[in-house]
Design an enzyme around this catalytic site. Sequence first.
Site, short mmCIF file in Angstrom:
data_model
loop_
_atom_site.label_atom_id
_atom_site.label_comp_id
_atom_site.label_asym_id
_atom_site.label_seq_id
_atom_site.Cartn_x
_atom_site.Cartn_y
_atom_site.Cartn_z
N ASP A 1 0.94 -1.34 0.16
CA ASP A 1 0.18 0.06 0.20
C ASP A 1 0.99 1.26 0.04
OD1 ASP A 1 -2.55 -1.44 0.32
OD2 ASP A 1 -1.74 -1.94 2.22
N GLN B 1 1.98 -6.80 -3.48
CA GLN B 1 2.36 -6.66 -2.16
C GLN B 1 3.61 -5.85 -2.08
OE1 GLN B 1 1.24 -9.87 -3.52
NE2 GLN B 1 -0.73 -8.70 -2.90
N GLY C 1 -4.59 -4.65 -4.09
CA GLY C 1 -5.84 -3.64 -4.20
C GLY C 1 -5.26 -2.35 -4.56
N HIS C 2 -5.71 -1.58 -5.89
CA HIS C 2 -5.36 -0.40 -6.07
C HIS C 2 -6.55 0.15 -6.58
CE1 HIS C 2 -2.93 -3.26 -8.60
NE2 HIS C 2 -3.76 -2.75 -9.35
#
Length: 428
Positions: free
Chosen positions: A13, A223, A40-41
């Site tokens: 993140d 990740q 997740g982006h």
Amino acid sequence: MPAIVLIGAQWGDEGKGKATDLLGSRVDYVVKFNGGNNAGHTVVVGDKKYALHLLPSGILTPGVTPVIANGVVVDVEVLFHELEALGSRGVDVSRLLVSANAHVITAYHRTIDKVTERFLGKRQIGTTGRGIGPAYADKINRVGIRIQDLFDEGILRQKVEGALDLKNHILVKVYNRRAIEAEQVVDDLLSYTERLRPMVADTSLVLDRALRDGKTVLFEGGQATMLDVDHGTYPFVTSSNATSGGAATGSGVAPNRIDRVIAVVKAYTTRVGAGPFPTELFDESGEYLRSKGFEFGTTTGRPRRTGWYDAPIARYTARINGVTDFVLTKLDVLTGLPTIPVCVAYEVDGVRVDEVPVSQSDFHHAVPVYEEFEGWTEDITGVRTFDELPAAAQRYVLALEEMSGSRISAIGVGPGRDAIVTRHDLLE
Ligand code: IMP
């Protein structure tokens, strides 16, 4: 010519999208080489916001060929769900290529991920529950299902039955759950075969040809370094190689073809899930970073753990990945703090250590040694050159650069796509 690897420097993140935006139109191929839909982006294009979990971000850039390479674990249902969502908003998804050798996440991987976490109780990893670990476990255990198996019904049935043989015993006898029907899994997978067919390719060969033709290939790591199964904070890691070496094994492009390694590092640190985190804050400073930096997971919505910048981790990342450039993100989140502590070393059982300890117990006991930096109050979100940054912000960046072992080539100063200060061209 250039093959560029982009990875996360901390626990994920870090905002890799900023670096992707910087490379923008110069990239011809974007390759996802590890992980699956645990990533997740959120990508903002114009006034539209897209949340992607499995697809490489390059899918949104016109003219770019997105590639899901062999190192990825693919949940086929999620793949089509994301493709349909993008397609219905007018995004051209027709160029996507998927490696015939990528492994498939099935319903039983998702179930096992969830029941295992529950079973672990206090010792749980805090996975995303997407079946990532169990799918990689099957790959290493040589009972995985690959994309190419979906094109041979007989083989697929044999493999699914083989994989479920032992798993069903465990599900029923250990976890007290219902057995999973092989036939149902096979039927589900076969329902995607025809739609998958045109996308499936020998992606290693495609990428080799692209590089020979002088195309620019961006390998986008999912990740981050500290979640890498070999080099991260094992066992509190994901199940793939998120470091730059993973780009070679995860794509079938040789390591000596790689020209640049860009690591994205946040101006502070965050982590989701369990595991050691020496600079973690439990006070109002931690809350400040979480709310100001909007630190909540894109995949699970979980609040992220927050802490100060950890220079030994950045140095470790530079070494393990061969980082040529850092992109420092979210510097603006620190605006308004009177002083900013930076971890420069650790103390382990009373002894100062300058490097990330190799022993898991030592890392759990590592107490940060902090150096305090003066803060700034000026709004920096509109700043576009390094010289325009407040003097204290410049000093902060230069100190991180010196401690972190590689140049900081770009700095994120706000949420907008163009809120970047560039110091060096990432391709030169
Ligand atoms: P898994 O990848 O679902 O097996 O989860 C293993 C660990 O990696 C957990 O601590 C997750 O929170 C973490 N993790 C997985 N994907 C991401 C990501 O994209 N960003 C941050 N943490 C992640």
